[in-house]
Design an enzyme around this catalytic site. Structure first.
Site, short mmCIF file in Angstrom:
data_model
loop_
_atom_site.label_atom_id
_atom_site.label_comp_id
_atom_site.label_asym_id
_atom_site.label_seq_id
_atom_site.Cartn_x
_atom_site.Cartn_y
_atom_site.Cartn_z
N LYS A 30 0.92 -1.26 -0.03
CA LYS A 30 0.00 0.04 0.03
C LYS A 30 0.91 1.29 0.07
CE LYS A 30 -2.94 0.52 3.66
NZ LYS A 30 -2.77 1.97 4.10
N GLY A 105 -4.78 7.91 5.73
CA GLY A 105 -3.75 9.13 6.17
C GLY A 105 -2.65 9.40 5.46
N ARG A 133 -7.52 12.69 12.63
CA ARG A 133 -6.07 12.44 12.79
C ARG A 133 -5.24 13.72 12.75
NH1 ARG A 133 -5.07 7.12 9.17
NH2 ARG A 133 -3.00 7.42 10.64
N SER A 178 7.76 9.34 12.02
CA SER A 178 6.48 9.26 11.23
C SER A 178 7.09 9.23 9.61
CB SER A 178 5.40 10.17 11.30
OG SER A 178 4.48 10.35 10.02
N GLN A 180 4.98 9.25 7.15
CA GLN A 180 4.13 10.02 6.41
C GLN A 180 4.40 11.49 6.35
OE1 GLN A 180 0.18 9.26 8.12
NE2 GLN A 180 0.08 7.08 7.31
N ASP A 330 2.33 -0.71 11.98
CA ASP A 330 1.12 -1.47 11.41
C ASP A 330 1.12 -2.79 12.01
OD1 ASP A 330 0.65 0.99 10.34
OD2 ASP A 330 1.06 0.45 8.49
N LYS A 357 -3.80 6.37 14.87
CA LYS A 357 -4.13 5.60 13.43
C LYS A 357 -5.59 5.67 13.12
CE LYS A 357 0.31 4.74 12.78
NZ LYS A 357 0.73 5.39 12.00
N ARG A 361 -5.38 2.67 18.42
CA ARG A 361 -5.07 1.32 18.44
C ARG A 361 -4.80 0.56 19.78
NH1 ARG A 361 -2.85 0.47 12.39
NH2 ARG A 361 -4.86 0.90 11.19
N ARG A 405 -7.26 -3.03 10.26
CA ARG A 405 -6.31 -3.74 10.91
C ARG A 405 -6.83 -4.79 11.97
NH1 ARG A 405 -1.94 -2.90 7.40
NH2 ARG A 405 -1.70 -0.85 7.08
C1 S3P Z 1 2.90 5.03 6.11
C2 S3P Z 1 3.48 5.25 7.35
C3 S3P Z 1 3.16 4.64 8.45
C4 S3P Z 1 1.91 3.57 8.50
C5 S3P Z 1 1.08 3.95 7.51
C6 S3P Z 1 1.78 4.14 6.15
C7 S3P Z 1 3.51 5.59 5.02
O1 S3P Z 1 2.53 5.84 9.30
O2 S3P Z 1 1.35 3.55 9.70
O3 S3P Z 1 0.15 2.65 7.55
O4 S3P Z 1 3.08 4.90 3.96
O5 S3P Z 1 4.28 6.35 5.16
P1 S3P Z 1 3.49 6.80 10.14
O6 S3P Z 1 4.86 6.41 9.54
O7 S3P Z 1 2.88 8.06 10.19
O8 S3P Z 1 3.45 6.27 11.39
#
Ligand code: S3P
Length: 451
Positions: A30, A105, A133, A178, A180, A330, A357, A361, A405
């Site tokens: 993903k 997210g 979030r 993170s 993200q 995750d 999340k 969780r 999840r």
């Molecule tokens: C992800 C980073 C993770 C993960 C998410 C996908 C990504 O989040 O939990 O399912 O694709 O960068 P964080 O790094 O913000 O914790």
């Protein structure tokens, strides 16, 4: 790509004492799928992507890019095949409507970064979980780069409104570990004048850096102790298009790996899993617990991948330390599920990020496992599971809280129940795994149905 049905369904898993057997190639990763689409849209020319996830999260990315005027087309027979006709980094059109990220997210954070430096006004929002979030972790550093972003509670929550502006390269430290956040800042850096330095104290998954390297985009990535600094420069020309086959998602495999480990007589082979740094840490934890995992890595110059054979194992408890958590964030719910069957006390330390999340969780994992009769304790940042190799979960009704999840963990636990488990709002699994119940029934030979 039309939205899939949003009606709420209840799944019933009828426990039978049968093992997991067979071969599985889970859906495309993903995180890599989101980034492949976004990077392809920034290239000039035709990119072809295969093996893409077609869970609802990635479909949302496809839809958002289409609304921005990107020509993306999906093969009508094989939905994992996609063609992106990129027109370069400055080609997005101001959409006439809001951009719906649905439950994703990753999409919300990454596109906030990209759109901050793009001409136009953009509004991003999503479902009832997305609007809770935290966004300041992305919005505050982007504002330091000159971004004009607003949102509820002064930009802390979606809907997020962005007026694309001229960004300037800045030195930034991420406040939470993170991927993200890091990725949003690096993507914004591609639209900024000068160099953007992003430093993280604990290394997080590195897919954005992998794409920068793969697409020959000028950058520097350097490990520093347990952390990393990445430097990107504003793009001066469009990257070249690419053809990429996306490896399978190790976070989706994790559910069936868990199922095989706790069901006597099981043996399952997982094909072509992404096994790069930042995603395979849960396998190290499982090895510490005594899991029989036999890995064979493929030679690849881009995304490390390999096959993995998993068989039933006698497990023992372990401790998961704070520094390990970002690389298995995750997988905490499924590791906790498996820990119910491991002899002794398994403790997860420093898991506060889990509270931000798709659901909180820490709370939803604790509640779900307790419904099955497991002994679990949790506080703000710690989760403790008292496991037992003879643990026999009891039939129950479980809330997924709309969190894919949690729903999938409950289904795996339910395979060990002597009786029926009802899982509410099970359709949320489509966020990441369209055919989860089909794959479960095929590997485990048990009975599942929708009530
Ligand atoms: C992800 C980073 C993770 C993960 C998410 C996908 C990504 O989040 O939990 O399912 O694709 O960068 P964080 O790094 O913000 O914790």
């Amino acid at each position: 790509m039309p939205r899939q049905g949003s009606r709420r369904i209840r799944a019933v898993v009828r426990g039978v004492a049968s093992p997991f057997n067979g071969v599985l190639k889970p859906p495309g990763d993903k995180s890599i799928s989101h980034r492949a689409l976004i990077f392809a849209s920034l290239c000039e020319g035709v990119s072809k992507l295969s093996g893409l996830s077609f869970g609802q999260d990635v479909v949302a990315t496809y839809n958002v890019l289409s609304k921005l005027g990107v020509n993306v087309s999906r093969d009508s027979v094989d939905h994992t095949l996609l063609t992106v006709h990129g027109e370069g980094p400055w080609s997005y059109k101001e959409p006439s409507d809001i951009l719906e990220v649905e439950n994703s997210g990753t999409l919300l954070r990454l596109m906030t970064g990209v759109l901050s430096g793009t001409n136009g006004h953009f509004v991003l929002t999503g479902d009832s979980s997305i609007v809770k979030r935290p966004m300041l972790r992305v919005v505050a550093p982007l504002r330091e780069m000159g971004a004009r972003i607003d949102g509820r509670q002064d930009g802390a929550l979606a809907p997020i409104s962005i007026r694309g502006s001229r960004l300037k390269g800045t030195k930034l430290d991420t406040k939470v570990p993170s991927a993200q956040v890091k990725s949003a800042l690096l993507l914004a850096g591609l639209f900024a004048e000068g160099s953007t330095h992003v430093r993280e104290r604990v290394r997080t998954r590195s897919h954005t850096e992998e794409f920068l390297a793969y697409l020959d985009i000028d950058h520097r990535s350097e490990n520093q102790g347990g952390g990393r600094e990445v430097v990107v420069h504003g793009l001066t020309s469009a990257p070249k298009p690419f053809n990429l086959s996306i490896p399978a998602d190790p976070s989706q495999a994790a559910f069936f790996i868990g199922g095989a480990l706790i069901a006597p007589g099981s043996e399952v082979t997982f094909k072509n899993l992404y096994l790069g740094e930042g995603r395979d840490a849960y396998l190290s934890v499982l090895r510490r617990m005594g899991a029989n995992l036999d890995e064979s890595r493929h030679v690849s110059d881009v995304f490390s991948s390999g096959d993995l054979k998993v068989s039933y194992s006698n497990l023992v408890a372990t401790e998961i330390h704070q520094g390990e958590v970002p690389a298995l964030i995750d997988e905490v719910p499924i590791l906790a599920t498996v820990a119910c069957f491991a002899e002794g006390k398994t403790v997860f330390h420093g898991i506060e990020e889990l509270r931000t999340k798709e659901s909180d969780r820490v709370v939803t994992t604790t509640e779900m496992l307790r419904r099955f009769g497991a002994r679990v304790e949790s506080d703000d940042s710690t989760l403790t599971v008292y496991g037992d190799t003879t643990f026999s979960p009891k039939p129950c009704n479980v809330q997924s809280h709309g969190d894919h999840r949690i729903a999938m963990c409950a289904a795996i636990m339910a395979t060990r129940v002597n009786g029926d488990t009802e899982i509410e709002d099970f359709n949320c699994v489509e966020t990441s795994y369209n055919n989860f119940l089909g794959d479960l029934t095929r590997l485990w030979h048990g009975e599942t149905f929708i009530a």
